[in-house]
Design a protein around this motif. Structure first.
Motif, PDB file in Angstrom:
ATOM      1  N   LEU A  20      -5.497  63.136 -12.044  1.00  0.00           N
ATOM      2  CA  LEU A  20      -5.633  61.745 -11.366  1.00  0.00           C
ATOM      3  C   LEU A  20      -5.824  61.860  -9.970  1.00  0.00           C
ATOM      4  CD1 LEU A  20      -2.697  59.906 -13.172  1.00  0.00           C
ATOM      5  CD2 LEU A  20      -5.117  59.262 -13.424  1.00  0.00           C
ATOM      6  N   GLU A  21      -5.308  62.871  -9.402  1.00  0.00           N
ATOM      7  CA  GLU A  21      -5.330  63.089  -7.984  1.00  0.00           C
ATOM      8  C   GLU A  21      -6.765  63.553  -7.624  1.00  0.00           C
ATOM      9  OE1 GLU A  21      -3.380  65.774  -4.747  1.00  0.00           O
ATOM     10  OE2 GLU A  21      -2.012  64.972  -6.191  1.00  0.00           O
ATOM     11  N   TYR A  22      -7.399  64.342  -8.427  1.00  0.00           N
ATOM     12  CA  TYR A  22      -8.752  64.632  -8.165  1.00  0.00           C
ATOM     13  C   TYR A  22      -9.748  63.499  -8.366  1.00  0.00           C
ATOM     14  CZ  TYR A  22     -13.280  67.457  -9.129  1.00  0.00           C
ATOM     15  OH  TYR A  22     -14.466  68.021  -9.158  1.00  0.00           O
ATOM     16  N   ALA A  23      -9.809  62.870  -9.371  1.00  0.00           N
ATOM     17  CA  ALA A  23     -10.494  61.832  -9.790  1.00  0.00           C
ATOM     18  C   ALA A  23     -10.333  60.736  -8.561  1.00  0.00           C
ATOM     19  CB  ALA A  23     -10.156  61.166 -11.211  1.00  0.00           C
ATOM     20  N   LEU A  24      -9.102  60.463  -7.956  1.00  0.00           N
ATOM     21  CA  LEU A  24      -8.915  59.277  -7.149  1.00  0.00           C
ATOM     22  C   LEU A  24      -9.490  59.662  -5.786  1.00  0.00           C
ATOM     23  CD1 LEU A  24      -5.160  58.215  -7.943  1.00  0.00           C
ATOM     24  CD2 LEU A  24      -7.302  56.784  -8.139  1.00  0.00           C
ATOM     25  N   ASP A  25      -9.351  60.934  -5.545  1.00  0.00           N
ATOM     26  CA  ASP A  25      -9.993  61.532  -4.137  1.00  0.00           C
ATOM     27  C   ASP A  25     -11.489  61.589  -4.141  1.00  0.00           C
ATOM     28  OD1 ASP A  25      -7.505  61.884  -3.280  1.00  0.00           O
ATOM     29  OD2 ASP A  25      -7.846  64.044  -3.730  1.00  0.00           O
ATOM     30  N   ARG A  26     -11.992  61.342  -5.478  1.00  0.00           N
ATOM     31  CA  ARG A  26     -13.661  61.376  -5.628  1.00  0.00           C
ATOM     32  C   ARG A  26     -14.316  60.059  -6.128  1.00  0.00           C
ATOM     33  NH1 ARG A  26     -11.287  65.808  -5.727  1.00  0.00           N
ATOM     34  NH2 ARG A  26     -12.116  67.968  -5.054  1.00  0.00           N
ATOM     35  N   CYS A  27     -13.296  59.067  -6.632  1.00  0.00           N
ATOM     36  CA  CYS A  27     -13.838  57.706  -6.892  1.00  0.00           C
ATOM     37  C   CYS A  27     -14.575  56.934  -5.741  1.00  0.00           C
ATOM     38  CB  CYS A  27     -12.443  57.075  -7.225  1.00  0.00           C
ATOM     39  SG  CYS A  27     -12.839  55.229  -7.945  1.00  0.00           S
ATOM     40  N   VAL A  28     -15.774  56.627  -6.091  1.00  0.00           N
ATOM     41  CA  VAL A  28     -16.504  55.852  -5.288  1.00  0.00           C
ATOM     42  C   VAL A  28     -16.869  54.366  -6.056  1.00  0.00           C
ATOM     43  CG1 VAL A  28     -18.866  55.319  -4.191  1.00  0.00           C
ATOM     44  CG2 VAL A  28     -17.872  57.763  -4.426  1.00  0.00           C
ATOM     45  N   ILE A  29     -16.711  53.110  -5.251  1.00  0.00           N
ATOM     46  CA  ILE A  29     -16.700  51.901  -5.776  1.00  0.00           C
ATOM     47  C   ILE A  29     -18.130  51.321  -5.621  1.00  0.00           C
ATOM     48  CG2 ILE A  29     -15.851  49.585  -5.991  1.00  0.00           C
ATOM     49  CD1 ILE A  29     -13.145  50.854  -5.653  1.00  0.00           C
ATOM     50  N   GLU A  30     -18.962  51.032  -6.437  1.00  0.00           N
ATOM     51  CA  GLU A  30     -20.143  50.393  -5.883  1.00  0.00           C
ATOM     52  C   GLU A  30     -19.936  49.065  -6.182  1.00  0.00           C
ATOM     53  OE1 GLU A  30     -23.522  52.023  -8.569  1.00  0.00           O
ATOM     54  OE2 GLU A  30     -23.041  54.370  -7.536  1.00  0.00           O
ATOM     55  N   GLU A  31     -20.300  48.306  -5.029  1.00  0.00           N
ATOM     56  CA  GLU A  31     -20.438  46.808  -5.216  1.00  0.00           C
ATOM     57  C   GLU A  31     -21.597  46.447  -5.889  1.00  0.00           C
ATOM     58  OE1 GLU A  31     -18.004  45.102  -4.161  1.00  0.00           O
ATOM     59  OE2 GLU A  31     -16.692  46.706  -3.499  1.00  0.00           O
ATOM     60  N   GLU A  32     -21.499  45.206  -6.831  1.00  0.00           N
ATOM     61  CA  GLU A  32     -22.587  44.718  -7.483  1.00  0.00           C
ATOM     62  C   GLU A  32     -23.685  44.023  -6.355  1.00  0.00           C
ATOM     63  OE1 GLU A  32     -22.560  42.100 -10.954  1.00  0.00           O
ATOM     64  OE2 GLU A  32     -20.817  42.937 -11.344  1.00  0.00           O
ATOM     65  N   GLU A  33     -24.767  44.176  -6.417  1.00  0.00           N
ATOM     66  CA  GLU A  33     -25.633  43.496  -5.347  1.00  0.00           C
ATOM     67  C   GLU A  33     -25.623  42.210  -5.891  1.00  0.00           C
ATOM     68  OE1 GLU A  33     -29.535  45.454  -5.055  1.00  0.00           O
ATOM     69  OE2 GLU A  33     -28.748  47.449  -5.330  1.00  0.00           O
ATOM     70  N   GLU A  34     -25.917  41.097  -4.966  1.00  0.00           N
ATOM     71  CA  GLU A  34     -26.109  39.625  -5.411  1.00  0.00           C
ATOM     72  C   GLU A  34     -27.436  39.555  -5.631  1.00  0.00           C
ATOM     73  OE1 GLU A  34     -25.033  36.806  -2.505  1.00  0.00           O
ATOM     74  OE2 GLU A  34     -23.363  38.043  -1.501  1.00  0.00           O
ATOM     75  N   LYS A  35     -27.329  38.719  -7.018  1.00  0.00           N
ATOM     76  CA  LYS A  35     -28.619  38.658  -7.659  1.00  0.00           C
ATOM     77  C   LYS A  35     -29.312  37.196  -7.162  1.00  0.00           C
ATOM     78  CE  LYS A  35     -26.980  40.244 -12.011  1.00  0.00           C
ATOM     79  NZ  LYS A  35     -26.621  39.780 -13.250  1.00  0.00           N
ATOM     80  N   PRO A  36     -30.597  37.451  -6.711  1.00  0.00           N
ATOM     81  CA  PRO A  36     -31.253  36.252  -6.050  1.00  0.00           C
ATOM     82  C   PRO A  36     -31.192  35.153  -6.786  1.00  0.00           C
ATOM     83  CG  PRO A  36     -32.817  38.003  -6.411  1.00  0.00           C
ATOM     84  CD  PRO A  36     -31.364  38.506  -7.155  1.00  0.00           C
ATOM     85  N   THR A  37     -31.020  33.895  -6.276  1.00  0.00           N
ATOM     86  CA  THR A  37     -30.870  32.580  -7.056  1.00  0.00           C
ATOM     87  C   THR A  37     -32.338  32.138  -6.920  1.00  0.00           C
ATOM     88  OG1 THR A  37     -30.599  31.430  -5.036  1.00  0.00           O
ATOM     89  CG2 THR A  37     -28.543  31.955  -6.364  1.00  0.00           C
ATOM     90  N   TRP A  38     -32.773  31.672  -8.307  1.00  0.00           N
ATOM     91  CA  TRP A  38     -34.001  31.286  -8.471  1.00  0.00           C
ATOM     92  C   TRP A  38     -34.294  29.990  -7.602  1.00  0.00           C
ATOM     93  CZ3 TRP A  38     -38.838  32.547  -9.889  1.00  0.00           C
ATOM     94  CH2 TRP A  38     -39.630  31.490 -10.093  1.00  0.00           C
ATOM     95  N   GLN A  39     -35.516  29.933  -6.835  1.00  0.00           N
ATOM     96  CA  GLN A  39     -35.857  28.883  -5.989  1.00  0.00           C
ATOM     97  C   GLN A  39     -37.201  28.469  -6.451  1.00  0.00           C
ATOM     98  OE1 GLN A  39     -34.828  28.422  -2.085  1.00  0.00           O
ATOM     99  NE2 GLN A  39     -32.623  29.466  -2.353  1.00  0.00           N
ATOM    100  N   GLY A  40     -37.390  27.733  -7.651  1.00  0.00           N
ATOM    101  CA  GLY A  40     -38.774  27.459  -8.042  1.00  0.00           C
ATOM    102  C   GLY A  40     -39.561  26.837  -6.989  1.00  0.00           C
ATOM    103  N   GLY A  41     -40.975  26.827  -7.465  1.00  0.00           N
ATOM    104  CA  GLY A  41     -41.682  26.374  -6.240  1.00  0.00           C
ATOM    105  C   GLY A  41     -43.019  25.926  -6.837  1.00  0.00           C
TER     106      GLY A  41
END
Length: 73
Positions: free
Chosen positions: A52-73
């Motif tokens: 657990l210590e090994y994994a916690l020391d190396r854990c990286v959290i990737e934030e989700e990229e915001e998805k663009p909202t569709w703006q029709g045109g």
């Protein structure tokens, strides 16, 4: 000799810096840990803490990229 009193206080849970809780893990993981424990002379508990210590020391959290909202045109 004086009238000295020895005071012994109850040990509080968690006083040693550890927390006890249960976890559910797959049997295959237990078998693998038990094999490592037998080969290294370490307890299962010690191995779990190390893993657990090994994994916690190396854990990286990737934030989700915001998805663009569709703006029709």
């Amino acid at each position: 000799m004086g009238n000295e009193t020895l005071i012994i206080r109850p040990k509080l849970k968690g006083e040693d810096g550890y927390k006890v809780f249960s976890v559910r893990i797959k049997n295959e993981l237990v078998v693998r840990m038990d094999d490592i424990a037998a080969r290294t002379g370490r307890s299962r508990n010690e191995l779990i803490g190390t893993f657990l210590e090994y994994a916690l020391d190396r854990c990286v959290i990737e934030e989700e990229e915001e998805k663009p909202t569709w703006q029709g045109g």
